[in-house]
Design an enzyme around this catalytic site. Structure first.
Site, PDB file in Angstrom:
ATOM      1  N   LYS A 164      30.730  34.429  82.661  1.00 50.22           N
ATOM      2  CA  LYS A 164      29.939  34.812  81.480  1.00 50.22           C
ATOM      3  C   LYS A 164      28.722  33.907  81.403  1.00 50.22           C
ATOM      4  O   LYS A 164      28.832  32.704  81.682  1.00 50.22           O
ATOM      5  CB  LYS A 164      30.776  34.678  80.207  1.00 50.22           C
ATOM      6  CG  LYS A 164      29.984  34.993  78.933  1.00 50.22           C
ATOM      7  CD  LYS A 164      30.861  35.099  77.710  1.00 50.22           C
ATOM      8  CE  LYS A 164      31.155  33.782  77.042  1.00 50.22           C
ATOM      9  NZ  LYS A 164      29.963  33.006  76.628  1.00 50.22           N
TER      10      LYS A 164
ATOM     11  N   SER B 116      32.817  26.463  74.736  1.00 48.26           N
ATOM     12  CA  SER B 116      33.216  25.931  73.423  1.00 48.26           C
ATOM     13  C   SER B 116      34.241  24.816  73.599  1.00 48.26           C
ATOM     14  O   SER B 116      34.519  24.069  72.663  1.00 48.26           O
ATOM     15  CB  SER B 116      33.813  27.040  72.549  1.00 48.26           C
ATOM     16  OG  SER B 116      34.825  27.738  73.253  1.00 48.26           O
TER      17      SER B 116
ATOM     18  N   GLU C  82      27.481  38.035  69.629  1.00 48.74           N
ATOM     19  CA  GLU C  82      27.891  36.953  68.704  1.00 48.74           C
ATOM     20  C   GLU C  82      26.901  36.814  67.552  1.00 48.74           C
ATOM     21  O   GLU C  82      25.679  36.808  67.755  1.00 48.74           O
ATOM     22  CB  GLU C  82      27.987  35.612  69.464  1.00 48.74           C
ATOM     23  CG  GLU C  82      28.322  34.459  68.517  1.00 48.74           C
ATOM     24  CD  GLU C  82      28.785  33.177  69.178  1.00 48.74           C
ATOM     25  OE1 GLU C  82      28.912  33.146  70.423  1.00 48.74           O
ATOM     26  OE2 GLU C  82      29.022  32.202  68.434  1.00 48.74           O
TER      27      GLU C  82
ATOM     28  N   ASP D  19      33.127  30.569  81.809  1.00 52.15           N
ATOM     29  CA  ASP D  19      31.804  30.466  81.180  1.00 52.15           C
ATOM     30  C   ASP D  19      30.884  29.579  82.014  1.00 52.15           C
ATOM     31  O   ASP D  19      31.318  28.531  82.516  1.00 52.15           O
ATOM     32  CB  ASP D  19      31.987  29.817  79.797  1.00 52.15           C
ATOM     33  CG  ASP D  19      31.114  30.446  78.744  1.00 52.15           C
ATOM     34  OD1 ASP D  19      30.278  31.298  79.078  1.00 52.15           O
ATOM     35  OD2 ASP D  19      31.291  30.071  77.559  1.00 52.15           O
TER      36      ASP D  19
END
Ligand code: KIV
Length: 276
Positions: free
Chosen positions: A113, A45, A182, A83
C-alpha cells in the site's frame, strides 16, 4: 480459502463487505485470521501504536519488513498488505519498485500500500508492472501530515472533493487493485465507490465503501493517546488487559502465584543430597 486479490475484487462484485484490520505481530495475526478477517494491513501506523512516535514519518523499511514478516508467519488465509513507509517510494520509481519488492521478498506480503493519488501514479504503474499488487491510499494521507497542517478531514470544498475523485480514477487507471479512502466526507466516499471498479476500503469515510479498516488498538480500546471520531470500541480489551496486569501484581505480591499446578516437582531425596 486463501484471500487473494481476485477473491477481494469478487467481494466488491458480490456486494460482500471486505474486512481489513491493522496487524503488527504473529499472535495477533493468528487471532485475526481465526476470526476470519480478510486483509491484515501491516500499517505504518505501527509508528504510533507500537513504537510510540507522534506520526508515521520516522517509520523505516526495516521496521516495516520486521513486522510484515511476523504477520505473514501468522496470517493463514488472511491476505497480508504491507505499507510502504515515508520516503520509500516518493523519491523515485526505482526506489518504489525496489522497496515494494522487499516487502514481498523479505516480509512475504501479498501486496503493498502507498499513499497519494495522481502524483504517485508512475510508481503504482511500475510496481504493478513488476507483478506486485498495489493498494492506493487517498484523502487524509497521514504521511502528508506536515503538508496538511495536521490530521484534518480532506475533500470538503468542490475543488478538494473533485481532486480526490480524480485521484481515485487515476490510481485505478494506473493499475491499483484497491484503494483506501481515509478521512473524507461520507457522500464523497459513496460517489468514489460507485465510480471506480476497484474495491474502496474506508476509514473515517462511509459504510457505503466496499470494505472497512481500523487500527486494532483503536477498535479494542487499547490506545488512548488520540481517539478519532470514526473509531468505535468493539471490545474494551485495554481494560481487560489492565485488570489482568493488576491481578498478576496482586498474586505475585501475595505469594499465591505460582500455585502448585504452575510448578515442576522433584523428589525430596534429590533435594536432600544437594550441598548448600
Ligand atoms: O497505517 C495504517 O494503519 C493505515 C490505515 C489507517 C489505513 O494506513
Amino acid at each position: 480459502m486463501k484471500n487473494t486479490i481476485l477473491t477481494i475484487q469478487k467481494q466488491k462484485a458480490e456486494n460482500d463487505k471486505i474486512t481489513m484490520l491493522t496487524c503488527y505481530d504473529y499472535s495477533m495475526a493468528r487471532l485475526m485470521d481465526q476470526a476470519g478477517v480478510n486483509i491484515l494491513l501491516v500499517g505504518d501506523s505501527l509508528g504510533q501504536v507500537m513504537l510510540g512516535y507522534d506520526s508515521t514519518i520516522p517509520v523505516t523499511m526495516e521496521d516495516m519488513i520486521h513486522h510484515t514478516a511476523a504477520v505473514s508467519r501468522g496470517a493463514g488465509d488472511a491476505f497480508v498488505l504491507g505499507d510502504m513507509p515515508f520516503l520509500s517510494y516518493q523519491t523515485s520509481v526505482y526506489d518504489a519498485v525496489l522497496n515494494a519488492g522487499r516487502l514481498l521478498k523479505e516480509g512475504h506480503a501479498n501486496a503493498v500500500k502507498l499513499e497519494g493519488g495522481a502524483t504517485v501514479c508512475p510508481q503504482i504503474r511500475a510496481i504493478v508492472d513488476a507483478q506486485i499488487p498495489v493498494c492506493a491510499h487517498i484523502g487524509l494521507t497521514p504521511q502528508s501530515v506536515n503538508a496538511f497542517g495536521g490530521f484534518k478531514v480532506q475533500g470538503k470544498s468542490v475543488e478538494a472533493a473533485q481532486k480526490i475523485l480524480d485521484d481515485a480514477k487515476r490510481v485505478e487507471e494506473a493499475g491499483a487493485s484497491m484503494v483506501v479512502l481515509e478521512g473524507i466526507p461520507a457522500k464523497l466516499a459513496d460517489v468514489i465507490t460507485q465510480t471506480v471498479s476497484i474495491p474502496t476500503i474506508g476509514i473515517g469515510a462511509s459504510a457505503g465503501c466496499d470494505g472497512q479498516v481500523l487500527v486494532y488498538q483503536d477498535m479494542l480500546a487499547m490506545f488512548s493517546d488520540f481517539v478519532p471520531k470514526f473509531v468505535k470500541h468493539f471490545a474494551n480489551a485495554g481494560d481487560v488487559m489492565k485488570q489482568g496486569f493488576a491481578d498478576y501484581i496482586a498474586e505475585v505480591k501475595a505469594g499465591t502465584f505460582p500455585a502448585e499446578e504452575n510448578t515442576y516437582s522433584i523428589s525430596d531425596e534429590i533435594i536432600d543430597q544437594l550441598v548448600r
